[in-house]
Design an enzyme around this catalytic site. Sequence first.
Site, PDB file in Angstrom:
ATOM      1  CE  LYS A  65      31.238 -58.724 -43.786  1.00  0.00           C
ATOM      2  NZ  LYS A  65      30.671 -59.181 -42.487  1.00  0.00           N
TER       3      LYS A  65
HETATM    4  C1  LIG Z   1      29.449 -58.855 -41.972  1.00  0.00           C
HETATM    5  C2  LIG Z   1      28.895 -59.687 -40.862  1.00  0.00           C
HETATM    6  C3  LIG Z   1      27.532 -59.630 -40.502  1.00  0.00           C
HETATM    7  C4  LIG Z   1      26.554 -58.664 -41.137  1.00  0.00           C
HETATM    8  O1  LIG Z   1      26.265 -58.991 -42.469  1.00  0.00           O
HETATM    9  P1  LIG Z   1      25.569 -57.920 -43.450  1.00  0.00           P
HETATM   10  O2  LIG Z   1      25.621 -58.522 -44.777  1.00  0.00           O
HETATM   11  O3  LIG Z   1      26.411 -56.662 -43.335  1.00  0.00           O
HETATM   12  O4  LIG Z   1      24.181 -57.688 -42.943  1.00  0.00           O
HETATM   13  C5  LIG Z   1      27.075 -60.478 -39.502  1.00  0.00           C
HETATM   14  N1  LIG Z   1      27.920 -61.327 -38.880  1.00  0.00           N
HETATM   15  C6  LIG Z   1      29.232 -61.394 -39.179  1.00  0.00           C
HETATM   16  C7  LIG Z   1      30.100 -62.322 -38.417  1.00  0.00           C
HETATM   17  C8  LIG Z   1      29.775 -60.587 -40.187  1.00  0.00           C
HETATM   18  O5  LIG Z   1      31.079 -60.661 -40.487  1.00  0.00           O
END
Ligand SMILES: *Cc1c(COP(=O)(O)O)cnc(C)c1O
Length: 475
Positions: free
Chosen positions: A117
């Site tokens: 993120k």
């Molecule tokens: C947020 C997240 C996801 C999922 O991603 P999306 O964009 O919601 O599909 C997968 N792995 C980790 C470690 C995350 O923080």
Amino acid sequence: MHYISTRGDATQRKFCEILLEGLAPDGGLYLPVQYPQVDDATLTRWRKVYHEQGYAELAFAILSLYIDDIPADDLRALCRKTYTAQVFGTGEIVPLRHVENGVYLEALSNGPTLAFKDMAMQLLGNLFEYELARRGEELNILGATSGDTGSAAEYAMRGKKGVRVFMTSPAGRMSPFQQAQMFSLQDANIINIAVEGVFDDCQDIVKAVSNDLDFKRKYKIGTVNSINWARLLAQVVYYFAGYIQATDNNAQKVSFAVPSGNFGNVCAGHVARSMGLPIAQLVVATNENDVLDEFFRTGVYRVRGSADTHETSSPSMDISKASNFERFVFDLVGRDGARTKDLFSTQLSAAGSFDLSADSAFKDAAARYGFVSGKSTHTDRLATIRDTDARHGMVIDTHTADGLKVALEHLQPGTPMVVLETALPIKFAATIVEALGREPERPAQFEGIEALPKRVLNLPADVVLVKALIEKTCA
Ligand SMILES: *Cc1c(COP(=O)(O)O)cnc(C)c1O
């Protein structure tokens, strides 16, 4: 470039008009009126840009196709300020590691909070600061988190002018490492609120505040959730960077496997593919919360109730509905806003599901859009973590393990498979210990963070008290 809503409101907006927004006024999500097309010559030029000038320049090249209301020099400076070796750990920013037989891991989790993120949120922090200064405005971001989103938002916004973050989280429910990451921040513009309750209580507070339009306007309340278009756009860049690293010419195709929850990450892959990036398959990997796998297997999209939403060892994928999924469905049904509105607003509210299995668009979703899917459970996760450690000496996190497990089910000879590494194992240490019998490696800058002084306010799950806190802080 202009942006429209997935639910039929055809008002055309510029990038900076939607930058600070969540949903469109009609309840839909924003998408560009069309996807800019990247031809062979451009892709060749971008290869050179990435190899010779780096990720930030590639990001600038891609973003400038979508953002024409920030002067080019400013946008370039924002990209350069964001994607540095200092913030992301390496000059490549998203280096590929070969696992075996054309399977790669693309590292997206070397940013400040060790989850992918950061890739988007760090840019968002700089874009917000820039745009707010330009308007002479301030913004109070109110969020709810059970882990990765909250810390990524706080590390992106800390110390930024014009922005405050009020982040609610369920008291005592995040991992000790995640709590330490968030609560150890000493920046005055970051306000952590531990709510006595569960994640849904936090989300209800955010919704209640946002629904009080007078309060929202008076205190300039905003959000940074995953439906924000700028976040999705920032994620498009690493599909190009992954492709460029896995190939040496544009005739080759590459598949991507994506550990998925809210469908934000893999939706960025769909945008990259729609721009003409030669992607063979987009492999959607879910955990036990298999809303998306069920859709791609059956054509039925069925939102889960809280009783059917499982707490798993890949918690950032524990979702009851996939908040970005509407963007793909809008494309799938031929960008029919009225139809998308009927599916997501009428049918989902009435029945909790909709069924596209009889639709010709769904039948060739795999052929036209490259989507395939699969599911991974706790047992699979442990087995994949053990196997990857034993045979390759690589320790991967639980979400990445879900991605790798499902990727291997979809391998096609001759087509590289890039698995997106979405977090580092230290964030989910308990499951690594369960799988391997030892603690995962801890990056040096996180030594001893659990012992740092914590800045957090404890509040009952009461929207009145949260509002009072916002009023007092802004006074
Ligand atoms: C947020 C997240 C996801 C999922 O991603 P999306 O964009 O919601 O599909 C997968 N792995 C980790 C470690 C995350 O923080």
